[in-house]
Write a protein that holds these residues in place. Structure first.
Motif, PDB file in Angstrom:
ATOM      1  N   LEU A 180       9.139  18.193   9.355  1.00 45.77           N
ATOM      2  CA  LEU A 180       8.341  19.305   9.877  1.00 45.77           C
ATOM      3  C   LEU A 180       6.967  18.816  10.337  1.00 45.77           C
ATOM      4  O   LEU A 180       6.479  19.189  11.412  1.00 45.77           O
ATOM      5  N   LYS A 181       6.368  17.949   9.512  1.00 38.79           N
ATOM      6  CA  LYS A 181       5.035  17.435   9.857  1.00 38.79           C
ATOM      7  C   LYS A 181       5.092  16.600  11.135  1.00 38.79           C
ATOM      8  O   LYS A 181       4.274  16.785  12.050  1.00 38.79           O
ATOM      9  N   LEU A 182       6.072  15.693  11.180  1.00 39.89           N
ATOM     10  CA  LEU A 182       6.169  14.838  12.368  1.00 39.89           C
ATOM     11  C   LEU A 182       6.598  15.646  13.594  1.00 39.89           C
ATOM     12  O   LEU A 182       6.108  15.417  14.709  1.00 39.89           O
ATOM     13  N   GLY A 183       7.512  16.599  13.372  1.00 43.23           N
ATOM     14  CA  GLY A 183       7.968  17.439  14.493  1.00 43.23           C
ATOM     15  C   GLY A 183       6.828  18.245  15.074  1.00 43.23           C
ATOM     16  O   GLY A 183       6.698  18.366  16.301  1.00 43.23           O
ATOM     17  N   SER A 191       4.072   8.395   6.631  1.00 43.45           N
ATOM     18  CA  SER A 191       5.226   9.189   6.187  1.00 43.45           C
ATOM     19  C   SER A 191       6.323   8.308   5.596  1.00 43.45           C
ATOM     20  O   SER A 191       6.945   8.665   4.608  1.00 43.45           O
ATOM     21  N   PHE A 192       6.546   7.155   6.251  1.00 41.60           N
ATOM     22  CA  PHE A 192       7.619   6.270   5.780  1.00 41.60           C
ATOM     23  C   PHE A 192       7.079   5.107   4.955  1.00 41.60           C
ATOM     24  O   PHE A 192       7.819   4.185   4.646  1.00 41.60           O
ATOM     25  N   GLN A 193       5.788   5.159   4.625  1.00 42.50           N
ATOM     26  CA  GLN A 193       5.142   4.121   3.814  1.00 42.50           C
ATOM     27  C   GLN A 193       5.432   2.735   4.378  1.00 42.50           C
ATOM     28  O   GLN A 193       5.800   1.813   3.652  1.00 42.50           O
ATOM     29  N   LEU A 194       5.282   2.587   5.697  1.00 38.76           N
ATOM     30  CA  LEU A 194       5.536   1.294   6.338  1.00 38.76           C
ATOM     31  C   LEU A 194       4.399   0.335   5.978  1.00 38.76           C
ATOM     32  O   LEU A 194       3.245   0.736   5.913  1.00 38.76           O
ATOM     33  N   GLN A 195       4.756  -0.917   5.762  1.00 44.17           N
ATOM     34  CA  GLN A 195       3.759  -1.929   5.403  1.00 44.17           C
ATOM     35  C   GLN A 195       3.452  -2.760   6.644  1.00 44.17           C
ATOM     36  O   GLN A 195       4.291  -2.913   7.524  1.00 44.17           O
ATOM     37  N   PHE A 198      -0.530   9.790  15.624  1.00 42.92           N
ATOM     38  CA  PHE A 198       0.904   9.926  15.368  1.00 42.92           C
ATOM     39  C   PHE A 198       1.498   8.619  14.847  1.00 42.92           C
ATOM     40  O   PHE A 198       2.345   8.622  13.933  1.00 42.92           O
ATOM     41  N   ILE A 199       1.043   7.498  15.405  1.00 43.83           N
ATOM     42  CA  ILE A 199       1.526   6.197  14.919  1.00 43.83           C
ATOM     43  C   ILE A 199       1.146   6.040  13.439  1.00 43.83           C
ATOM     44  O   ILE A 199       1.963   5.631  12.608  1.00 43.83           O
ATOM     45  N   ALA A 200      -0.094   6.385  13.116  1.00 43.65           N
ATOM     46  CA  ALA A 200      -0.538   6.309  11.715  1.00 43.65           C
ATOM     47  C   ALA A 200       0.255   7.281  10.856  1.00 43.65           C
ATOM     48  O   ALA A 200       0.623   6.970   9.709  1.00 43.65           O
ATOM     49  N   HIS A 201       0.535   8.457  11.405  1.00 45.86           N
ATOM     50  CA  HIS A 201       1.278   9.490  10.685  1.00 45.86           C
ATOM     51  C   HIS A 201       2.687   8.992  10.323  1.00 45.86           C
ATOM     52  O   HIS A 201       3.153   9.179   9.190  1.00 45.86           O
ATOM     53  N   VAL A 202       3.361   8.347  11.275  1.00 48.55           N
ATOM     54  CA  VAL A 202       4.701   7.804  11.006  1.00 48.55           C
ATOM     55  C   VAL A 202       4.610   6.723   9.929  1.00 48.55           C
ATOM     56  O   VAL A 202       5.405   6.693   8.983  1.00 48.55           O
ATOM     57  N   ARG A 209       0.858  -1.190   0.000  1.00 42.57           N
ATOM     58  CA  ARG A 209       0.000   0.000   0.000  1.00 42.57           C
ATOM     59  C   ARG A 209       0.889   1.233   0.000  1.00 42.57           C
ATOM     60  O   ARG A 209       1.943   1.257   0.630  1.00 42.57           O
ATOM     61  N   TYR A 210       0.437   2.234  -0.716  1.00 41.37           N
ATOM     62  CA  TYR A 210       1.181   3.494  -0.760  1.00 41.37           C
ATOM     63  C   TYR A 210       0.216   4.621  -0.408  1.00 41.37           C
ATOM     64  O   TYR A 210      -0.799   4.815  -1.087  1.00 41.37           O
ATOM     65  N   TYR A 211       0.536   5.365   0.643  1.00 38.74           N
ATOM     66  CA  TYR A 211      -0.339   6.448   1.063  1.00 38.74           C
ATOM     67  C   TYR A 211      -0.016   7.713   0.273  1.00 38.74           C
ATOM     68  O   TYR A 211       1.154   8.074   0.104  1.00 38.74           O
ATOM     69  N   ALA A 212      -1.023   8.354  -0.244  1.00 39.32           N
ATOM     70  CA  ALA A 212      -0.820   9.620  -0.964  1.00 39.32           C
ATOM     71  C   ALA A 212      -2.019  10.514  -0.714  1.00 39.32           C
ATOM     72  O   ALA A 212      -3.108  10.030  -0.364  1.00 39.32           O
TER      73      ALA A 212
END
Lengths: 151, 396
Positions: B74-77, B124-128, B117-121, A108-111
């Motif tokens: 900036l977003k995460l900070g 941001s890093f496109q974690l799977q 914030f967990i979702a945001h990280v 999945r890629y978030y955009a």
């Protein structure tokens, strides 16, 4: 005083721990080996789920192996060669810098909404028409940092 | 500005005084309190809320419009800064008024912002990955301050839904692997131990008794839901034929372990909660015995190899809840009595819908069962009114 401090610690520690986690990901990412790999939409009827683009890596033959090493392909830079390896005894990072578990899985890629629609159009018009910069974590997991139109 | 709120309150105080609900001195004190600013607080709060909401929405719109252009750090900070500020603010609010509306609201917002914030990280890093890992991380990080500092019903139920969502996400991924490794029972026991230990761990905090009561109610509620559900599965199916791989029995063993833990823990907490000031037990010990024996009933159909009979399953379900209703009545536990009546009624309703085929017969069945339910509701209402007149309501 002690109670005030413990209350403050309870409320601030979660954020500080998560900030440390985010920083560690960013630092590790700098050292992780990467490959730019072509992608195809997972389901042509439903590429987008909310803000998430669903896709698979467009790999050369052999990608059905449960665990694999991806090696550079002289014939096609965006479609690396797949070398099956054992999942329970993965090779060393030196022998296999691009180790991946379940290379056929759906990613999945978030955009943001506009960007997601652009990417969806790109993949719909030309399967394999986009490529993802893939980061290899070394333990079989991968993540992505950039998704652009394939040259 | 016309003080409509103050005028309405003063009129209401006058009505109460005339009706004899409050005496003249109390009426004077209430009126003085309102005159000292009670009426203005509503306006102030409304303007503050609308103003703060507008600023927050405006900021969110500005950020959203430039989201792609902002660098990740900036977003995460900024998100970290917001969470830290919320943490400091919540600490001050809890210190000023523990359990106050402001403190509870801030704890809820902080908890939600940590999950965000967990979702945001991840984004941001496109974690799977699956949903379980972020939810479990969120729960592990927020549970200490939620249980230690939170008191409101909203926060307790938010935490409960968080636990349920995390367990559901984990079960979806791991239940088969756990069953194959025959670890479902061990996991259920560990989970119960944590659930019962959580209020004990927070016993130094003033919110601990509230959480103890909350877990008590959850334990009894979960037991009441799990026992007849599990037994109904057993009475409906032929176990050996239904699951040749024997995955199901291990899951069932796990559920029985959970039932046993819930029964024992629930009884202990229930007894402790239902003591008078001088330590004497309140209520009826037979209800406690019935609750403690529930796991044995849940396991019974599996011990005899299953019933392979939907009718037997329906009858057993209704009989169990009728027994709950009876014992709850004996123990003076109105909440469980109401629940039992409602569930028996629902089961009868579903049995009628299941039994009648065709539109005409279904219509007739619905009329019949509807009449039956109305009668049961009327009888229950009459009983509760009579009971309320005799003694004050008690709940477990």
């Amino acid at each position: 005083m002690t109670r005030n401090l413990s209350r403050l610690a309870l409320l601030l520690l979660p954020t500080l721990l998560l900030a440390g986690w985010a920083a560690s990901i960013a630092l590790q990412r700098v050292a992780q080996p990467t490959l730019r790999i072509a992608i195809v939409g997972y389901d042509p009827r439903d590429l987008l789920r909310g803000h998430y683009l669903q896709f698979r890596l467009d790999l050369a033959a052999g990608e059905s192996a449960p665990c694999a090493c991806l090696d550079a392909n002289p014939a096609d830079a965006l479609r690396p060669l797949v070398r099956a390896v054992a999942c329970d005894a993965p090779p060393t990072p030196a022998a296999c810098p691009h180790f991946i578990e379940s290379p056929r899985q759906t990613f999945r890629y978030y955009a943001t909404q506009e960007r997601a629609l652009e990417l969806e159009k790109l993949l719909r018009d030309k399967p394999g028409g986009a490529a993802a910069l893939t980061h290899f974590h070394g333990d079989g997991r991968v993540s992505f940092s950039d998704l652009v139109a394939a040259p | 500005m016309i003080d409509l709120h103050g005028r309405a309150v003063r009129a209401r105080i006058e009505q109460w005084r005339e009706a004899g609900v409050i005496d003249a001195a109390t009426a004077d004190r209430l009126a003085a309190h309102e005159a000292a600013g009670g009426g203005a607080s509503g306006f102030h709060a409304a303007f503050t809320l609308i103003g703060a909401g507008a600023v927050a929405l405006g900021l969110a719109a500005l950020v959203a419009a430039n989201w792609d252009a902002l660098p990740i750090w900036l977003k995460l900070g900024a998100h970290v800064a917001v969470n830290l500020s919320l943490g400091v603010w919540a600490a001050a609010a809890v210190k000023r008024q523990p359990g106050g509306a402001g403190a509870e609201a801030l704890l809820i917002v902080l908890s939600g912002s940590i999950l965000a914030f967990i979702a945001h990280v991840g984004q941001s890093f496109q974690l799977q990955g699956d949903l379980f890992a972020p939810l479990a991380t969120w729960l592990a990080l927020t549970a200490p301050f939620t249980i230690a500092l939170g008191r409101s019903l909203a926060l307790r139920w938010l935490f409960t839904f968080g636990v349920a969502a995390t367990l559901a996400a984990g079960a979806e991924i791991y239940i088969e692997a756990l069953a194959r490794a025959q670890l479902v029972g061990a996991c259920a026991a560990a989970l119960l131990a944590v659930a019962y230990a959580a209020p004990l761990a927070a016993r130094g905090f003033a919110a601990a008794p509230l959480w103890g009561r909350h877990f008590n109610q959850l334990a009894l509620g979960a037991l009441a839901a799990l026992t007849p559900f599990l037994a109904e599965i057993g009475w409906r199916i032929d176990i050996a034929a239904a699951d040749p791989a024997h995955v199901l029995p291990e899951v069932i063993r796990g559920t029985v372990v959970a039932c046993a833990g819930l029964a024992l823990g629930g009884c202990g907490l229930w007894l402790r909660a239902r003591r008078t000031a001088d330590g004497a037990l309140v209520g009826d010990w037979r209800f406690t015995l019935f609750v403690a024996a529930s796991p044995a009933y849940a396991a019974l159909p599996f011990l005899v190899g299953g019933g392979d009979s939907p009718m037997l399953a329906g009858l057993a379900y209704s009989a169990y809840w009728l027994a709950v209703g009876w014992f709850a009545h004996m123990a003076g536990s109105v909440g469980f009595y109401r629940l039992a009546v409602a569930l028996v009624a629902l089961r009868l309703f579903s049995a009628f819908v299941e039994a009648f085929g065709g539109l005409l017969m279904t219509g007739g069945g619905l009329v019949a069962v509807g009449t039956l339910l109305l009668g049961m509701g009327w009888a229950a209402q009459r009983y509760l009114r009579r009971r309320a007149a005799v003694q004050p309501e008690t709940t477990p």
